[in-house]
Motif scaffolding. Structure first.
Motif, short mmCIF file in Angstrom:
data_model
loop_
_atom_site.label_atom_id
_atom_site.label_comp_id
_atom_site.label_asym_id
_atom_site.label_seq_id
_atom_site.Cartn_x
_atom_site.Cartn_y
_atom_site.Cartn_z
N GLY A 109 0.80 -1.23 0.00
CA GLY A 109 0.00 0.00 0.00
C GLY A 109 0.83 1.27 0.00
N SER A 110 2.16 1.11 0.09
CA SER A 110 3.00 2.30 0.04
C SER A 110 3.39 2.66 -1.39
N ILE A 111 2.84 1.86 -2.32
CA ILE A 111 3.13 2.13 -3.74
C ILE A 111 1.85 2.61 -4.41
N ALA A 112 1.97 3.62 -5.27
CA ALA A 112 0.78 4.09 -5.99
C ALA A 112 1.11 4.37 -7.44
N PHE A 113 0.06 4.27 -8.27
CA PHE A 113 0.17 4.60 -9.70
C PHE A 113 -0.77 5.75 -10.00
N TYR A 114 -0.25 6.76 -10.66
CA TYR A 114 -1.13 7.85 -11.09
C TYR A 114 -1.08 7.90 -12.61
N GLY A 140 -8.85 1.58 -3.57
CA GLY A 140 -7.68 2.37 -3.21
C GLY A 140 -8.03 3.83 -3.06
N LEU A 141 -7.02 4.64 -2.94
CA LEU A 141 -7.22 6.08 -2.75
C LEU A 141 -7.40 6.78 -4.08
N LYS A 142 -8.41 7.66 -4.11
CA LYS A 142 -8.65 8.45 -5.32
C LYS A 142 -7.68 9.63 -5.34
N ALA A 143 -7.52 10.17 -6.53
CA ALA A 143 -6.46 11.16 -6.79
C ALA A 143 -6.15 12.10 -5.62
N VAL A 144 -7.15 12.89 -5.22
CA VAL A 144 -6.88 13.91 -4.21
C VAL A 144 -6.40 13.26 -2.91
N ASP A 145 -7.07 12.16 -2.53
CA ASP A 145 -6.68 11.47 -1.30
C ASP A 145 -5.31 10.81 -1.45
N MET A 146 -5.03 10.33 -2.64
CA MET A 146 -3.74 9.69 -2.89
C MET A 146 -2.59 10.66 -2.60
N ALA A 167 -2.18 11.23 1.00
CA ALA A 167 -1.46 10.12 1.62
C ALA A 167 0.04 10.24 1.36
N ILE A 168 0.39 10.75 0.20
CA ILE A 168 1.81 10.99 -0.10
C ILE A 168 2.33 12.08 0.83
N GLN A 169 1.52 13.12 0.97
CA GLN A 169 1.88 14.23 1.84
C GLN A 169 2.11 13.73 3.28
N ARG A 170 1.27 12.79 3.69
CA ARG A 170 1.39 12.26 5.06
C ARG A 170 2.53 11.23 5.18
N GLY A 171 3.11 10.86 4.05
CA GLY A 171 4.20 9.91 4.09
C GLY A 171 3.75 8.46 4.07
N GLU A 172 2.48 8.22 3.83
CA GLU A 172 2.00 6.83 3.81
C GLU A 172 2.33 6.15 2.49
N ILE A 173 2.26 6.94 1.43
CA ILE A 173 2.68 6.40 0.14
C ILE A 173 4.10 6.88 -0.10
N LYS A 174 4.98 5.91 -0.42
CA LYS A 174 6.41 6.22 -0.52
C LYS A 174 6.90 6.23 -1.96
#
Ligand SMILES: Cc1cc2nc3c(=O)[nH]c(=O)nc-3n(C[C@H](O)[C@H](O)[C@H](O)COP(=O)(O)OP(=O)(O)OC[C@H]3O[C@@H](n4cnc5c(N)ncnc54)[C@H](O)[C@@H]3O)c2cc1C
Ligand code: SF4
Ligand code: SF4
Lengths: 402, 909
Positions: free
Chosen positions: B109-114, B389-395, B398-405
């Protein structure tokens, strides 16, 4: 005394102002006698530099041949200068001894070139640049000769340019930091210097002459106050002119810088007039053709019995300096005023327009004078220019299209 | 494939093909067919494809200028890792190792695709499969979230599936077209033209619902300048009107829908009378009645909705409010009647079909146990994700919070386009790994990337896209890949292989991916179990092989095995809900997510302009497209402006709680007082402070997750500068010390160049130093009028104009059009200073701002032609050519004709 149906008009000097007067004056009104010191009838003095440079032939600078004078019943005497005026007796005395009586006398003697009061100023090889005689003398100097022209005013520059064109090795020295500082602003002056340098002329500014050194009575070099020594077997003095007013001054006619005249161009002696470079009007002395012509036109009308007044000429300098057209008018300095400047250094064109309180008060044009007349009108008519301001530097066509 | 130097399928063995290649425009969701004929120099001639059903040969200005965007000078040509160019092998190893390490340390969950609506369906498919099936992260979202997520959600709520019921032909068959929140004239130009042509031929009516007067308004019979955020009130009122005036299709309602009575009751509460609707929406009672009566009395109504509806914190409700009225009248899925969402992007639809969104699993399947089980079996993917998963704005939060690395961005520029873009940019800086697959060398996002991967650009891409009418078309390659650019699916496949998922990603061609995608769409998708039946089914296209894929004609889904493709859906019910009935959906009370206040008194609306696309990385390359609008701007009503001391052409700083931007002021009576509009295209790459999305708040629709980009409370104030100006130059120049700038490409005659609009805040005395530091060497021609604040300089080199700088104390500067033509031919020394006049003295009349980009016709010329007797756009077209290509400038031409005629009439009186 023989019967005289017409009054006698004597004109002293047969230069540019003189000829213009003769052309304009009602020929039938007077018995006219013109006396010229030079051997030739009036010619276009302005083009002397061009003749020197070899761009113009002698024939091209002649105005009127002797037949023209004769055809208008004028007596033309040349090569015989007037040596004395006797206003109290209404006569003039010529060098040949001849005396001529007059009813009206016009002095149009122009100016004479000044020689600097430095040691060696009168050596052989030290010349001035004012008339055809000077040009012939200069033309006789062989190419390759080291020449120094003293004076970075119009005349000096013209002489330097003409000599350089003839293949002489020319240095122009000028006392002031800028060439033609009275007609040009520093930018235009700098461009002029560039143009001269590009033509192979060495230009030294802020250079003051100490003396001219001789060898066998002939000029050999110029020594500057800073100690520099410039080899020169030809020295041309072009340091300014002095109005030819000594005849008047010694005859009880009021003179200042020149012969003082009123708005009728009349001196303090009734019936005695002066115009052109020898005259001073309202404290102003002019060294250019245009005011001389204005004066000639006014005087011609006046002598012909028509109402006429001369109120001065707005000083516009319209010159071709070493082949480059230059124009300046009015207050072109621009201190305490708004300046619009359009400058193409590489192409050698420059326009500086000076605006005060929404009106144009002066201009300097360098390299291209196409709109000079339009600017002059704007300055003389004091036209408000705010609405034209954006188009102003590009000239009349742009302003009218806007 | 380990040496990174392998060459992917080239257009045709042996290099270029001289015959036209049929492909699809990569910009808007209209999805026009394009004929691209490559030339020998790496470019191509572009024409509309007469055989494509979307456009029948027409292209808009953007599409027509595609040929301008093919040059390689701004392309990313090699992989770059930590700032150093490298081989594919190294880059792919690096990405795989970093992903593996981050997954090991922080969990999948620390990985995301945009992703992006610009990606091909096949690329989307591979990304979705890799993330959700194998890496095990559900955080896959896309920039389509910013564009039509609310339509997706609205469709799903009403129809049980994300399926557009209509086709484009309906625009021509309708008797009433209602455009809601759509500046189609600029954003879907070809559809707008189709409407306008039909309107001219058949006299159909067009209603435009938009708070802002736009180019679209020109061709409409009724413009409803609605108060922002009140669309549901209008549509609830319409529903009530339809019910009260006997316009309902009772049979359709009773047989194919459910929930009508409750929804009507709630609509009645929200919008009891026309008078109350008018009061809430700020419209005239008579206008509201007219619209209602037209809608009620017409049997063929198409409602087209776009970002104005979707980009709202109540976007899904708005979509459903519109659909409710269509369901109630049975006007759905029929020729000439039904709701038709205009998608923004070329392949937002393809992404939706694949399921490349955080709230979908794959191929129109969600996260129920049975759906997950089905996909797991199909993919043979044990790591399949469990939930949304997290939608764009929330994604990005989550990056801002350091959850997505770790984030892998493909084909989009979130640092510019997402709401609160500055915050997004900050968030991107926090990532341990930012991988960006891109076409171009520099974007605001790429500037922050650890790994930059060169992807195929349009012209090289090979795959499929789906347009707004569910039509799948091929994007075919017609150019060799630039440098070592690779297909996105190949890049991901190589990473997957390095991660040990080789078997699941053994694709060797897009055709193979498409085939798997088609098979999945039909996998256990049978009419036998209606509850599980999925709308998206292209199983009829499985097994077509490489040849069939290459030859694939544009086709509308569904393409079920054994049945013909469907042009329209739901005319006879058959919705994808468990009971096959459509749902009426009650809407929440209309309100803006953040109301205006004393501190933030304006409603900031953001959007597109006619000739730019997204963040201008491609359209910005076309000088032609930059002639229409060259700078970021804010449109404001003249009364608001004068109250704030803002004049036309000056600069304003727009501020919101989230950011600030400095843009040009454009006065417009088409803007409602209290509302302002700014386009979002500009980025830090081409403007000093034009990142308008940095102003937009993060408020999102609770159902769709789509941000409310059309209504952020804002304030604005004049920006004091001493000089306004522009700098035209052959090479891009970015002087120091500018208070404002915006750069665009320009055509100087036939020569490419750059236009920099700028402002300075400096005293005149420093101007010559500044110029010396700024302008190139050469012959300088200068004009100085310090009193008027005028400074102009032209720089020549070898009699060729190199650069021109114009500065003025006033924002009223001469148009650059004539100046731009002066770069082409040598200037004679004597006359060249008149360059600084900025215009010719005689003849060659000042063109004025360019209106028709294709034929380079300016407003002055159009005005002159009007005065010369051309009274219609047709006559102007015959005379000047303007508007005869795609016609997207016709509204402007028409307005010019009208205003010129009005002015000349006024002068005559
Ligand atoms: C080389 C050169 C270039 C010039 N270029 C320009 C230019 O570009 N533009 C411009 O406006 N001006 C120019 N000038 C100045 C211009 O030529 C004079 O301003 C103009 O000639 C003045 O006219 P004038 O009739 O007053 O004087 P002159 O033309 O000098 O005429 C005076 C005449 O009187 C004669 N004379 C003097 N004393 C006596 C006497 N006692 N008896 C008889 N005759 C006498 C002189 O020999 C002379 O022939 C130039 C001058 C020179 C020398
Ligand atoms: S309307 Fe224009 S941008 Fe949209 S697909 Fe067609 S050509 Fe491309
Ligand atoms: S009409 Fe003209 S400018 Fe307008 S976009 Fe189309 S052809 Fe191009």
């Amino acid at each position: 005394m023989p019967y005289r149906s017409r009054s006698r008009l004597v004109v002293v000097g047969n230069g540019m102002a003189s000829l213009k007067l003769l052309e304009e004056v009602e020929a039938g009104c007077f018995d006219i006698t013109v006396i010229g010191a030079e051997p030739e009838p009036a010619y276009n003095r302005v083009l002397l530099s061009s003749v020197l440079a070899g761009d113009t032939s002698l024939d091209d600078i002649r105005f009127r041949d002797r037949a023209w004078y004769a055809g208008r019943c004028m007596t033309l005497l040349t090569g015989d200068p007037v040596t004395a005026l006797r206003p109290a007796r209404n006569e003039v005395v010529l060098k040949s001894g001849q005396r001529l009586g007059y009813d009206r006398l016009v002095l149009a003697t122009g100016s004479e070139a000044i020689r600097l009061p430095v040691p060696g100023a009168n050596l052989a090889g030290v010349l001035t640049f004012r008339d055809l005689g000077d040009v012939s003398a200069l033309q006789a100097i062989p190419a390759g000769t080291a020449a120094v022209v003293i004076g970075g005013g119009l005349l000096g520059i013209e002489a330097a340019y003409g000599l350089a064109r003839r293949g002489l090795d020319v240095t122009l020295i000028h006392l002031m930091p800028h060439l033609m500082e009275r007609q040009l602003d520093p930018v235009a002056s700098g461009m002029l210097k560039d143009a001269l340098v590009a033509k192979g002329i060495r230009v030294l500014t802020e250079a003051s002459t100490e003396c001219i050194e001789a060898r066998d009575g002939h000029a050999e070099a110029i020594v500057l106050k800073d100690g520099r020594r410039l080899p020169a077997s030809l020295v041309v003095m072009a340091v300014g002119v002095r109005p030819a007013q000594s005849l008047a001054a010694t005859s009880g006619i009021d003179t200042g810088r020149g012969i003082k005249v009123d708005d009728k161009l009349e001196t303090n002696w009734p019936g005695v007039y002066a115009l052109g470079e020898c005259a001073e009007h309202r404290g102003q002395w002019y060294g250019l053709v245009e005011p001389a012509y204005d004066q000639a036109r006014v005087l011609a009308r006046y002598l012909s019995g028509l109402p006429a007044r001369y109120e001065g000429t707005l000083i516009a300098t319209s010159l071709k300096v070493s082949g480059v057209p230059v124009y300046s008018i009015g207050d072109f300095d621009g201190r305490d005023a708004e300046v619009i400047a359009l400058h193409d250094r590489a192409a050698g064109t420059y326009r500086k327009l000076v605006v005060r309180d929404g009106r144009m008060v002066g201009a300097v044009l360098f390299g291209d004078t196409a709109d000079a007349l339009w600017y002059r009108d704007l300055v003389t008519r004091r036209t408000p220019v705010e609405s034209l301001r954006a188009a102003l530097p590009f000239g009349r066509a742009y302003a009218e299209a806007a | 494939m380990d040496d990174g130097s392998l060459s992917v399928a080239s257009p045709e063995p042996g290099g270029h093909v001289a015959r036209p290649v049929r492909t699809t425009c990569p910009y808007c969701g209209v999805g026009c067919g394009v004929l691209a004929t490559p030339d020998s120099s790496g470019g191509a001639t572009i024409k509309g494809d007469p055989a494509h059903p979307a456009n029948a040969g027409r292209l808009c200005s953007k599409g027509s200028a595609l040929g301008d965007t093919l040059a390689l000078d701004t392309r990313l040509l090699e992989p770059v890792v930590d700032g150093a160019r490298t081989t594919w092998n190294t880059a792919l190893d690096h990405v795989a190792q970093r992903l593996e390490a981050i997954r090991a340390a922080h969990g999948p969950g620390s990985i995301a695709f945009y992703l992006s609506g610009q990606l091909l369906t096949e690329d989307y498919y591979v990304a979705n499969k890799l993330a959700k099936g194998f890496l095990g992260t559900p955080h896959v979202d896309t920039n389509s979230r910013l564009c039509m997520a609310s339509s997706v959600a609205g469709h799903k709520r009403a129809f049980g599936a994300d399926a557009v019921p209509q086709c484009y032909d309906d625009l021509e068959l309708a008797d009433l077209v209602v455009l809601v929140g759509s500046n189609a004239a600029w954003c879907h130009p070809i559809l707008y033209q189709r409407i306008q042509v039909a309107r001219g031929e058949r006299g159909m009516r067009v209603v435009n619902i938009d708070p802002r007067q736009t180019a679209t308004s020109e061709g409409c019979d009724l413009n409803l300048a609605i108060r922002p955020g009140t669309d549901q009130v209008l549509y609830n009122g319409l529903l009530v009107w339809l019910a009260d005036r006997g316009h309902l299709d009772h049979e359709f309602v009773s047989r194919h829908t459910s929930g009508f009575d409750a929804v009507l009751a709630s609509a009645r509460e929200a919008a009891p009378s026309v008078r109350q609707v008018a009061a809430a929406t700020g419209l005239d009672v008579s206008d509201v009645e007219l619209f209602f009566s037209w809608f009620g009395s017409t049997r063929r109504v198409v409602s087209c909705y776009s970002q104005g509806v979707n980009q709202s914190a109540q976007g899904t409700d708005k979509v459903n409010a519109i659909i409710n009225c269509h369901l109630a009248t049975g006007m759905i899925g029929k020729p000439g009647s039904g709701p038709l969402s205009f998608t923004g992007q070329p392949n937002a639809m393809g992404g939706r079909e694949v399921g490349g969104l955080a709230n979908m699993l794959a191929a129109h399947m969600g996260f129920s146990d049975s759906e997950r089980d089905r996909v797991r079996r199909f993919w043979n993917a044990p790591a399949l994700v469990a939930s949304e998963g997290l939608k764009a704005v929330d994604m990005f939060e989550a990056i801002q919070r350091g959850e997505i690395k770790a984030l892998w961005v493909m084909g989009t520029n979130p640092a510019v386009s997402l709401p609160r873009a500055d915050r997004v940019r900050d968030a991107l800086r926090k990532l341990d790994l930012l991988v960006v697959s891109e076409n171009v060398m520099a974007t605001d996002t790429l500037d922050l990337a650890h790994v930059r991967l060169p992807a195929h650009a349009w012209g090289e891409k090979d795959g499929t896209v789906t347009n707004s009418e569910r039509r799948i078309s091929r994007q075919r390659p017609f150019l060799e890949a630039a440098g070592s650019a690779r297909a996105d699916w190949w890049i991901m496949g190589e990473v997957a292989r390095r991660l040990g998922f080789g078997t699941a990603f053994s694709f060797t061609s897009p055709a193979e991916i498409f085939d798997e995608h088609a098979r999945l769409s039909g996998f256990e998708n049978t009419a036998a179990s209606p509850a599980d039946r999925r709308a998206f089914d292209i199983s009829g296209l499985t097994g077509i092989g490489g040849g069939g894929y290459d030859a694939l004609e544009p086709v509308q889904w569904p393409v079920r095995t054994g049945s013909a493709p469907a042009e329209r859906l739901f005319a006879d019910g058959g919705f994808f809900t468990p009971d096959t009935r459509a749902r009426f959906i009650a809407t929440s009370p209309a309100r803006l997510a953040s109301p205006v206040s004393e501190q933030w008194p304006f409603v900031l609306n953001t959007g597109r302009i006619r000739d730019q696309w997204h963040t201008m990385t491609r359209t910005g390359l076309s000088p032609r497209l930059s002639t229409h609008i060259q700078e970021p701007f804010v449109e404001i009503h003249p009364e608001d402006a004068s109250r704030l001391g803002l004049e036309q052409g000056t600069l304003a700083r727009i501020e919101t709680a989230h950011g600030a931007a400095t843009v040009r002021v454009l006065l417009s009576r088409g803007q409602k007082p209290g509302n302002i509009f700014a386009p979002f295209h500009w980025s830090a790459q081409n403007s000093s402070s034009g990142r308008v999305s940095s102003l937009v708040h993060g408020a999102i629709d609770p159902v769709s997750g789509q941000p409310e980009a059309k209504a952020t409370p804002a304030r604005l104030a004049p920006v004091a500068v001493t000089h306004y100006g522009f700098l035209l130059s052959r090479t891009p120049l970015r002087p120091e010390g500018m208070a404002y700038w915006a750069e665009c490409r320009a055509l100087f005659g036939a020569t490419p160049g750059f236009t920099l609009h700028l402002a300075l805040d400096t005293d005149a005395a420093r101007m010559s130093d500044w110029q010396r530091a700024t302008l190139p060497d050469g012959d300088w021609i200068t004009l100085e009028d310090a009193g008027a604040g005028t400074f102009r300089t032209a720089v020549f080199r070898d009699s060729q104009l190199e650069a021109v700088l114009f500065l003025s104390a006033s924002p009223k500067l001469p148009a650059t059009d004539w100046l731009r033509t002066q770069f082409d031919s040598p200037c004679d020394l004597a006359g060249r200073r008149t360059i600084l006049a900025g215009k010719p003295v005689t003849g060659g009349a000042d063109e004025g701002p360019i209106v028709c980009v294709c034929y380079q016709v300016g407003s002055r010329r159009i005005e002159a032609a009007t005065l010369g007797g051309c009274a219609t756009t047709k006559e102007i077209g015959t005379k000047l050519g303007a508007g005869t290509n795609c016609g997207s400038c016709l509204p402007e031409i028409k307005r010019l004709i009208a205003s010129t005629m009005a002015a000349s009439r006024a002068a005559a009186e």
